[in-house]
Design an enzyme around this catalytic site. Structure first.
Site, PDB file in Angstrom:
ATOM      1  N   HIS A 165       0.816  -1.217   0.000  1.00  0.00           N
ATOM      2  CA  HIS A 165       0.000   0.000   0.000  1.00  0.00           C
ATOM      3  C   HIS A 165       0.848   1.265   0.000  1.00  0.00           C
ATOM      4  O   HIS A 165       0.335   2.348  -0.296  1.00  0.00           O
ATOM      5  CB  HIS A 165      -0.981  -0.009   1.190  1.00  0.00           C
ATOM      6  CG  HIS A 165      -0.351   0.208   2.528  1.00  0.00           C
ATOM      7  ND1 HIS A 165      -0.076  -0.818   3.401  1.00  0.00           N
ATOM      8  CD2 HIS A 165       0.067   1.331   3.156  1.00  0.00           C
ATOM      9  CE1 HIS A 165       0.458  -0.343   4.494  1.00  0.00           C
ATOM     10  NE2 HIS A 165       0.570   0.965   4.379  1.00  0.00           N
ATOM     11  N   ASP A 183       0.114  -7.607   1.091  1.00  0.00           N
ATOM     12  CA  ASP A 183       0.526  -6.227   1.363  1.00  0.00           C
ATOM     13  C   ASP A 183       2.047  -6.124   1.460  1.00  0.00           C
ATOM     14  O   ASP A 183       2.576  -5.460   2.345  1.00  0.00           O
ATOM     15  CB  ASP A 183      -0.133  -5.687   2.630  1.00  0.00           C
ATOM     16  CG  ASP A 183      -0.082  -4.157   2.704  1.00  0.00           C
ATOM     17  OD1 ASP A 183       0.170  -3.519   1.664  1.00  0.00           O
ATOM     18  OD2 ASP A 183      -0.264  -3.597   3.798  1.00  0.00           O
ATOM     19  N   SER A 224       4.678   2.187   8.125  1.00  0.00           N
ATOM     20  CA  SER A 224       4.356   1.061   7.250  1.00  0.00           C
ATOM     21  C   SER A 224       5.557   0.653   6.426  1.00  0.00           C
ATOM     22  O   SER A 224       6.196   1.484   5.778  1.00  0.00           O
ATOM     23  CB  SER A 224       3.198   1.436   6.318  1.00  0.00           C
ATOM     24  OG  SER A 224       2.003   1.582   7.025  1.00  0.00           O
TER      25      SER A 224
END
Length: 513
Positions: free
Chosen positions: A154, A184, A259
């Site tokens: 993402h 992901d 992230s």
């Protein structure tokens, strides 16, 4: 909530040791021992702990600092002495932080002009607005000195350009080697003359709840940041951030921008990629999730082997969760395992003896608690290997061995692009095969002609088509092959009637052209 500084904790430790040494029965009282105030005064002046006399403990009473029982007692225990309380993560951070990078992704987005469709204004202003740039910021981890970087999917989703900045301030253009939305995860490649600092990938299956971990990343773009915490839980599922359902939960502070960053064990190895947080405010509340390193290792190996997507081993069966009702019907004491919902004829599962209705209880002696755990365990296995299943079949438990193969390509693997002015113009379509189904994250048993890709601003994009749509019918013609769809799209028609299957639902559409 009260806050305590590290120095206050150390003072409390000395006070506790002094008080206990004076009050416990069975301890000899030394007349030369200092009072509590003198002990505290010496500590604040920086004197060493040897200046505090401590009477030797008798042999009979229980030890002052009980160690945990079991085989982990020698390697894992609570800090007790003053020196242990003052231990620092600094050496570990110096060793691991240089391998954590910042990832910058940018994408040009064209906005629709408010004058589009008006002949007069389009003549002067055009039908397109100037493109604007959308950017995102995340973190990544160098896992190979040659320049392989792991980050979250993402972070780089739909990016036109991805740059990587290392901890020493250098910036590199990167190439996306592999990306997998269902996990992901993405793997990038950067180039330099000298080798990069890299983190070794550890064994996430060796983690236990309560283990200390560090989270390293770039939260909110403030710069590289390290936080500490423990492993709060293992094998978390139904998080809702991706199809993946086997997360490590930690209370180490993770915030937006973290992230793709590293979750590091005390041995200095990467044991997770930080991915998501649970929060109502957008900030950390101590519930963060990381992708286990064992699946990261499998994805990196796929990238090294030249694959542009993560190729999972093919077993030829579909699985479902074991609900409380199913568990009761099968005589299980509680819901556990993975229910075999379907088996493909002549596939590895069928050849190994698996049947629909069986329940897989363990794989390679590791218990399977839920269907997501089975998916995770299978994904970490190498193509060409075999696994041993403990299966409940017909009320009896048995052991089955199943080989794992590469997903079959199918008879007509070619993808076809459709041009022209029909509602399908701008699509790339192909006949589904097990390998293509795996690449598109679709069930193996689904068949038909699927939309693989769509060009931006094409008639197909404006008509609402999406990747993974299966075209079933066009203007009364059943679509069985990609050529059938190409021929149907080439016909001249002002009215288009077609049926599309999307995530198991049939949708019928009528358009006038």
């Amino acid at each position: 909530m009260p806050f305590f500084h590290a120095r206050s904790i150390a003072i409390a430790t000395v006070l506790t040791a002094a008080v206990l040494g004076a009050a416990l029965p069975g301890h000899a009282q030394d007349s030369s021992a200092k009072g509590l105030g003198e002990v505290l005064s010496d500590f604040l002046r920086g004197k060493k702990s040897e200046e505090v006399p401590v009477a030797p403990a008798p042999a009979s009473p229980a030890p002052m600092a009980p160690q945990p029982a079991g085989p982990v007692a020698e390697s894992k225990r609570l800090p007790f002495s003053r020196d242990e309380v003052q231990l620092s993560f600094a050496p570990l951070v110096k060793e691991t932080a240089p391998a954590v990078v910042n990832v910058y992704a940018s994408q040009q987005v064209r906005a629709r002009s408010p004058f589009q469709g008006d002949p007069f204004f389009e003549r002067f202003f055009g039908d397109q607005m100037p493109p604007r740039v959308q950017s995102s910021l995340g973190s990544g981890v160098l896992v190979d000195s040659s320049g392989l970087v792991v980050t979250n999917f993402h972070v780089i989703r739909d990016a036109d350009e991805v740059k990587v900045a290392t901890a020493d301030g250098r910036e590199f253009e990167s190439k996306v080697l592999l990306k997998d939305e269902s996990l992901d995860l993405a793997v990038l490649k950067i180039e330099a003359k000298e080798p990069f600092p890299a983190l070794s990938i550890g064994d996430s299956d060796a983690l236990e709840v309560g283990d200390l971990v560090l989270a390293i990343g770039n939260p909110f773009g403030v710069g590289q940041t390290t936080t500490s915490g423990i492993v709060s839980a293992l094998a978390r599922s139904h998080i809702g951030v991706s199809d993946f359902g086997f997360f490590i939960q930690t209370d180490a502070a993770i915030n937006p921008g973290n992230s793709g960053g590293a979750l590091v064990a005390m041995g200095g190895k990467l044991i997770g990629i930080n991915t998501a947080i649970y929060s109502r405010s957008g900030g950390s509340i101590g519930i963060g999730f990381a992708i286990p390193s064992n699946i990261v290792r499998a994805v990196v190996d796929s990238a090294r082997n030249g694959s542009d997507y993560f190729e999972r081993p093919f077993i030829g069966a579909g699985f479902e969760a074991v609900t409380a009702q199913i568990a009761e019907a099968l005589g299980l004491g509680r819901p556990q395992g993975a229910l075999v919902a379907s088996v493909i004829a002549d596939g590895p599962a069928a050849k190994g003896g698996l049947k629909a209705g069986d329940v897989i209880l363990a794989m390679n002696t590791i218990p399977i608690e839920h269907v997501d755990a089975l998916g995770y365990r299978l994904a970490t296995q190498a193509i060409g290997s075999s696994v041993e299943f403990k299966v409940l079949s017909g009320g009896a438990e048995k052991i089955l061995t199943v080989g794992l193969i590469r997903a079959p390509e199918g008879e007509t693997p070619a993808q076809v692009s459709i041009d022209g002015s029909s509602p399908f113009a701008g699509t790339t379509v192909a006949l589904l095969s097990p390998r293509l189904s795996q690449k598109l994250r679709m069930p193996d048993q689904v068949t038909g002609v699927v939309v693989v890709g769509i060009k931006r601003n094409s008639p197909a994009a404006r008509s609402g088509f999406m990747p993974r749509d299966i075209v079933r019918e066009v203007n009364g013609t059943t679509i069985k092959t990609a050529d059938d769809l190409v021929k149907a799209a080439a016909e001249e028609s002002r009215w288009w009637r077609f049926t599309v299957e999307r995530e198991g639902r049939l949708m019928r559409q009528v358009l006038r052209y």
